[in-house]
Design an enzyme around this catalytic site. Structure first.
Site, short mmCIF file in Angstrom:
data_model
loop_
_atom_site.label_atom_id
_atom_site.label_comp_id
_atom_site.label_asym_id
_atom_site.label_seq_id
_atom_site.Cartn_x
_atom_site.Cartn_y
_atom_site.Cartn_z
N ARG A 1 12.13 -2.75 9.81
CA ARG A 1 11.21 -2.17 10.79
C ARG A 1 10.98 -3.17 11.91
O ARG A 1 10.86 -4.36 11.67
CB ARG A 1 9.86 -1.87 10.10
N ARG B 1 11.36 -7.18 3.76
CA ARG B 1 11.29 -5.75 3.50
C ARG B 1 12.37 -4.98 4.26
O ARG B 1 12.64 -5.27 5.41
CB ARG B 1 9.90 -5.26 3.93
N LYS C 1 0.84 -1.22 0.00
CA LYS C 1 0.00 0.00 0.00
C LYS C 1 0.87 1.26 0.00
O LYS C 1 0.57 2.21 -0.70
CB LYS C 1 -0.90 0.04 1.24
N ARG D 1 0.43 -8.88 13.57
CA ARG D 1 -0.16 -7.88 12.65
C ARG D 1 -1.17 -8.53 11.71
O ARG D 1 -2.22 -7.96 11.43
CB ARG D 1 0.94 -7.21 11.82
N ARG E 1 -8.65 1.33 9.87
CA ARG E 1 -8.24 -0.06 10.05
C ARG E 1 -9.26 -0.83 10.88
O ARG E 1 -9.07 -2.02 11.12
CB ARG E 1 -6.91 -0.09 10.79
P1 AMP Z 1 1.56 0.64 8.97
O1 AMP Z 1 2.78 1.39 8.60
O2 AMP Z 1 0.31 1.20 8.35
O3 AMP Z 1 1.69 -0.85 8.76
O4 AMP Z 1 1.35 0.86 10.55
C1 AMP Z 1 2.33 0.43 11.48
C2 AMP Z 1 1.68 0.21 12.84
O5 AMP Z 1 1.14 1.45 13.32
C3 AMP Z 1 0.52 -0.77 12.87
O6 AMP Z 1 0.96 -2.11 12.98
C4 AMP Z 1 -0.23 -0.30 14.12
O7 AMP Z 1 0.45 -0.71 15.30
C5 AMP Z 1 -0.09 1.21 14.03
N1 AMP Z 1 -1.20 1.81 13.24
C6 AMP Z 1 -1.07 2.52 12.08
N2 AMP Z 1 -2.27 2.93 11.64
C7 AMP Z 1 -3.18 2.47 12.52
C8 AMP Z 1 -4.60 2.53 12.61
N3 AMP Z 1 -5.33 3.18 11.66
N4 AMP Z 1 -5.22 1.93 13.64
C9 AMP Z 1 -4.51 1.28 14.60
N5 AMP Z 1 -3.17 1.15 14.58
C10 AMP Z 1 -2.49 1.74 13.55
#
Ligand code: AMP
Length: 260
Positions: free
Chosen positions: A198, A165, A47, A209, A126
């Site tokens: 990461r 990644r 994404k 996740r 989410r």
């Molecule tokens: P991402 O980079 O979008 O994969 O986000 C990394 C982490 O940030 C996720 O695994 C969650 O711990 C937190 N996170 C990001 N966006 C959200 C969201 N909309 N709701 C809840 N947790 C989030």
């Protein structure tokens, strides 16, 4: 087509904690029909990469909630609110941050969503609660989503993508140890920054996740299908191939809107 846009997203990444003068270096100008997109899909489907490519194509702002948390994690401990310190703990474990914290963070940046240049939301909403909050906010301002792109990929490929990644510390470019390696090894081809894995791309966090995705985020597919805005896209192949499929999907979504 609109001119390509490079937007440093300072207002989104730093929010109201940014010093008052901090403004995005290039804010999309008001458009007649701005793109307002949500990108859905399990962690690792690409994404973030698609959001960057779509930003260049469509000129809308890339708004990632994960990027806001990562930017906050780089600040000194004393500059982090107690809610943010707790949120970063959830993130490190690969768990979802509670809706109330996420919504507070998005709400105080709502001008980025309501601005006339459009947006590409990546990683938000989410949960159904977050999706309802976004819907209410947009309805209050009489604006609607152009489309919700759902990136689809089998589970084994997702795990393979996540565990390989690597991300650039400086420019955030994303590589993959086998599929898209940096020519410089552990150094970023684009800016010379250091590549790192990461914390939440480590095996123990990946499982957590993916479970969180299945439980909380997958139900959004039906939510947006019911609203008639879902655009499924197969997330296999190179980023450019996936972008091509996304653009075709968006063309169809546009036609749907015109004939509705
Ligand atoms: P991402 O980079 O979008 O994969 O986000 C990394 C982490 O940030 C996720 O695994 C969650 O711990 C937190 N996170 C990001 N966006 C959200 C969201 N909309 N709701 C809840 N947790 C989030």
């Amino acid at each position: 087509m609109n001119a390509p846009i490079k937007n440093d997203r300072i207002e989104w990444l730093q929010g109201p904690s940014a010093d008052g003068a901090a403004k995005c270096s290039s804010v999309p100008a008001g458009r007649k029909n701005p793109w307002r997109l949500v990108l859905l899909g399990a962690p690792g489907v690409g994404k973030g990469t698609q959001a960057e490519l779509l930003t260049e194509r469509l000129g809308a702002c890339h708004l990632s909630t994960g990027d806001v948390f990562r930017a906050a994690s780089k600040r000194k401990d004393c500059d982090q609110s107690p809610a943010m310190v707790a949120a970063l703990d959830y993130m490190r474990r690969g768990e979802l941050v509670p809706d109330s914290t996420v919504w507070e963070m998005v709400r105080e940046r709502s001008h980025c969503i309501l601005g006339c240049g459009g947006f590409i939301l990546d990683g938000f909403p989410r949960t159904l609660g977050q999706a309802e909050s976004l819907k209410e906010l947009m309805e209050t301002e009489s604006i609607a989503l152009s489309a919700v792109v759902n990136y689809e990929l089998p589970l084994d490929e997702i795990v393979e993508r996540l565990s390989g990644r690597r991300t650039c510390e400086q420019c955030k470019a994303v590589f993959h140890v086998t599929e898209r390696p940096s020519k410089g090894g552990a150094i970023c081809d684009r800016c010379g920054g250091r590549l790192y894995q990461r914390e939440d791309d480590r095996p123990e966090s990946i499982t957590v996740r993916l479970e969180a995705y299945e439980r909380s985020t997958a139900p959004l597919i039906q939510f947006y299908r019911n609203l008639g805005v879902l655009t499924p896209v197969v997330a296999k192949g190179t980023p450019d191939e996936i972008l091509g499929r996304t653009m075709k999907g968006l063309d169809r979504a546009n036609d749907r809107v015109k004939t509705a």
